[in-house]
Design an enzyme around this catalytic site. Structure first.
Site, PDB file in Angstrom:
ATOM      1  N   GLU A 193       0.800  -1.233   0.000  1.00 54.98           N
ATOM      2  CA  GLU A 193       0.000   0.000   0.000  1.00 54.98           C
ATOM      3  C   GLU A 193       0.827   1.276   0.000  1.00 54.98           C
ATOM      4  O   GLU A 193       0.844   2.028   0.987  1.00 54.98           O
ATOM      5  CB  GLU A 193      -0.937   0.009   1.211  1.00 54.98           C
ATOM      6  CG  GLU A 193      -1.920  -1.122   1.218  1.00 54.98           C
ATOM      7  CD  GLU A 193      -2.988  -0.974   2.300  1.00 54.98           C
ATOM      8  OE1 GLU A 193      -2.851  -0.099   3.177  1.00 54.98           O
ATOM      9  OE2 GLU A 193      -3.973  -1.723   2.251  1.00 54.98           O
ATOM     10  N   GLU A 384      -5.749  -8.245   1.175  1.00 54.76           N
ATOM     11  CA  GLU A 384      -6.268  -7.825   2.494  1.00 54.76           C
ATOM     12  C   GLU A 384      -7.739  -7.475   2.353  1.00 54.76           C
ATOM     13  O   GLU A 384      -8.146  -6.831   1.377  1.00 54.76           O
ATOM     14  CB  GLU A 384      -5.535  -6.584   3.036  1.00 54.76           C
ATOM     15  CG  GLU A 384      -4.160  -6.843   3.567  1.00 54.76           C
ATOM     16  CD  GLU A 384      -3.536  -5.611   4.234  1.00 54.76           C
ATOM     17  OE1 GLU A 384      -4.279  -4.722   4.689  1.00 54.76           O
ATOM     18  OE2 GLU A 384      -2.291  -5.568   4.276  1.00 54.76           O
TER      19      GLU A 384
HETATM   20  C1  FCB Z   1      -3.962  -1.837   5.834  1.00 54.73           C
HETATM   21  C2  FCB Z   1      -2.565  -2.263   6.212  1.00 54.73           C
HETATM   22  C3  FCB Z   1      -2.521  -3.344   7.254  1.00 54.73           C
HETATM   23  C4  FCB Z   1      -3.579  -3.164   8.310  1.00 54.73           C
HETATM   24  C5  FCB Z   1      -4.932  -2.907   7.696  1.00 54.73           C
HETATM   25  C6  FCB Z   1      -6.053  -2.732   8.690  1.00 54.73           C
HETATM   26  O1  FCB Z   1      -3.933  -0.541   5.332  1.00 54.73           O
HETATM   27  O2  FCB Z   1      -1.885  -2.748   5.089  1.00 54.73           O
HETATM   28  O3  FCB Z   1      -1.223  -3.394   7.776  1.00 54.73           O
HETATM   29  O4  FCB Z   1      -3.206  -2.212   9.196  1.00 54.73           O
HETATM   30  O5  FCB Z   1      -4.879  -1.778   6.875  1.00 54.73           O
END
Ligand code: FCB
Length: 482
Positions: A193, A384
């Site tokens: 990210e 994620e």
């Molecule tokens: C993302 C991050 C991860 C975690 C989630 C909730 O932005 O990559 O490390 O903190 O959010």
């Protein structure tokens, strides 16, 4: 079940269509995703490892940032966290017992190279060696993120992401990992990210290194774009041909506060360019999305050198799409550069998680559709996706019905995308265990597995049990109410 468990899931009952979108297939099972779909869970070094000074590890910008008064909620830090550094085998046993096929983690740059460059810390590299073997012994395919935000402090002292040399530093570190682990790790991600570590770290000042400076933001952004591609090339030069090289993008589906209203629609396009396109389009050779962001484009020129458009390109084997929510945008002409503002979920009366993020599972589908539409888009994975809800153990269980509903809807939205022909081939809940949630500390719990931070006891939450049953083949009747 204590009453307050339902606190965050009571409000959604007022808005069932958002929490339980009818576009989610009503019923599905693992078989609908085919035999090759990757079912994992994700974590990141700084958030779980602890052991911040053990076995030769150097300090990172997060070790330093968490020492600053008021930087982190309740003054928390991750010096111990879930102690994954010593407990990884136990956690991987649990992951295996739940039936996961893949496990995503990151390497801590300062554990491997305490100064960021130069002398290698053998014991640090050995840890990742053991971790990879421990995954493989349990039939968990390791997915390695090279950089998940924990820059060595020594490199920050040389300007960190604002110094163009970071491109070479990162490539060198990526190559070191690849040389040691490339015979066993097949799936690699260069950056986690970039918009978040660049934006939150250099413009908003809420993440390490805590800068609030437009020039720092612009320099870091451009160097991250270059490092993303250069890191990809470094991995490809080092890894066997069978390796799959990717990188990850944060994204939020954006919609206008006033659909059909010109300024609101235009503001939404600008926010989309920043949140969802900024780091992706350069990879494809399209450069930055200047048409929507002329001022930013103009300012960025200062950091660009001839040949950079070419250098920012890389033919990744996959992109990791990371999505939690959507954003609603309104025009705000008085705000410089963007002329747009986000309407906070709290003001919109929609269901939210503990992070204040709107529960909007269709966002996963919308983003997959948006990224897959690029000509030349590679294979996609959801690396994620998840929700922080207030969890409480009760009688040896953690009843988190809200998270079960969230995953049922989000995974259903991935299936919806697949049924429309979108090449999305894996899903990684964030997170395997609860962990240190950056500036928010330990309060937001994202895990499939609950962690008692006093005792380090792990308890599989109902969502973890649900995921496990689903992975074992159980048919899901998607929740329509709680
Ligand atoms: C993302 C991050 C991860 C975690 C989630 C909730 O932005 O990559 O490390 O903190 O959010």
């Amino acid at each position: 079940m204590p009453d307050d468990i339902l606190l965050s899931v009571q409000r959604p009952l007022a808005l069932p269509s958002a929490f339980f979108p009818t576009t989610t297939p009503a019923s599905y099972s693992r078989a609908d995703f085919g035999p090759d779909f990757h079912w994992g869970a994700a974590c990141a070094a700084y958030q779980v490892e602890g052991a911040w000074q053990q076995q030769g590890k150097g300090p990172s910008i997060w070790d330093e940032f968490t020492r600053r008064p008021k930087a982190i909620a309740r003054g928390e830090h991750a010096r111990v966290s879930t102690d994954f550094f010593t407990r990884y085998e136990q956690d991987l046993d649990l992951a295996q017992s739940l039936g996961l096929t893949d496990f995503r983690f990151s390497a801590a740059w300062a554990r491997v190279l305490p100064e960021g460059v130069g002398a290698v810390n053998r014991r640090g590299l050995d840890f990742y060696d053991r971790l990879v073997d421990a995954c493989l012994e349990r039939d968990l395919r390791p997915w390695l993120t090279v950089y998940h935000w924990d820059l060595p402090l020594a490199l920050q002292q040389r300007g960190g992401w604002t110094n163009r040399d970071v491109v070479g530093w990162l490539a060198n570190y990526a190559q070191l990992l690849a040389r040691r682990l490339g015979d066993r790790v097949q799936h690699w991600m260069v950056l986690n990210e970039p918009m978040v570590f660049v934006g939150a770290g250099h413009a908003l000042g809420i993440h390490a290194p805590g800068r609030r400076s437009l020039p720092a933001f612009l320099a870091a952004a451009h160097h991250a774009t270059l490092a993303q591609a250069e890191g990809g090339r470094a991995l490809r030069d080092t890894l066997p041909g069978s390796a799959r090289i990717g990188t990850t993008f944060s994204c939020s589906y954006v919609t206008p506060a006033r659909p059909g209203h010109g300024p609101s629609e235009a503001a939404t396009r600008r926010v989309d360019a920043v949140l969802n396109r900024f780091f992706t389009e350069p990879v494809l050779g399209m450069g930055y999305p200047m048409a929507e962001l002329p001022a930013l484009g103009w300012l960025l020129r200062r950091y660009q050198k001839p040949g950079d458009v070419e250098r920012m390109k890389f033919d990744f084997d996959f992109w990791g799409i990371q999505n939690y929510t959507r954003e609603v945008v309104r025009a705000a002409p008085w705000l410089p550069l963007l002329g747009a503002a986000l309407v906070p979920a709290a003001k919109r009366g929609v269901p939210t998680t503990e992070m204040g993020w709107e529960v909007y599972p269709e966002s996963v589908y919308e983003m997959l559709k948006q990224y897959a539409a690029y000509p030349g888009a590679p294979e996609l994975y959801i690396t994620e996706s998840g929700a922080a809800l207030p969890d409480y153990p009760a009688g040896g269980r953690v009843p988190d019905a809200g998270r079960v509903a969230y995953y049922q809807a989000a995974i259903g939205q991935v299936l919806r995308a697949r049924r429309e022909g979108i090449r999305v081939n894996g899903y990684f809940p964030w997170s395997f265990t609860d962990n240190f949630e950056w500036a928010e500390g330990y309060r937001p719990r994202f895990g499939l597995v609950y962690v008692d931070y006093d005792t380090q006891e792990r308890i599989v939450k109902d969502s973890g049990r649900w995921y496990s049953e689903f992975l074992a083949g159980a048919r899901v009747e998607v929740a329509r109410t709680l």
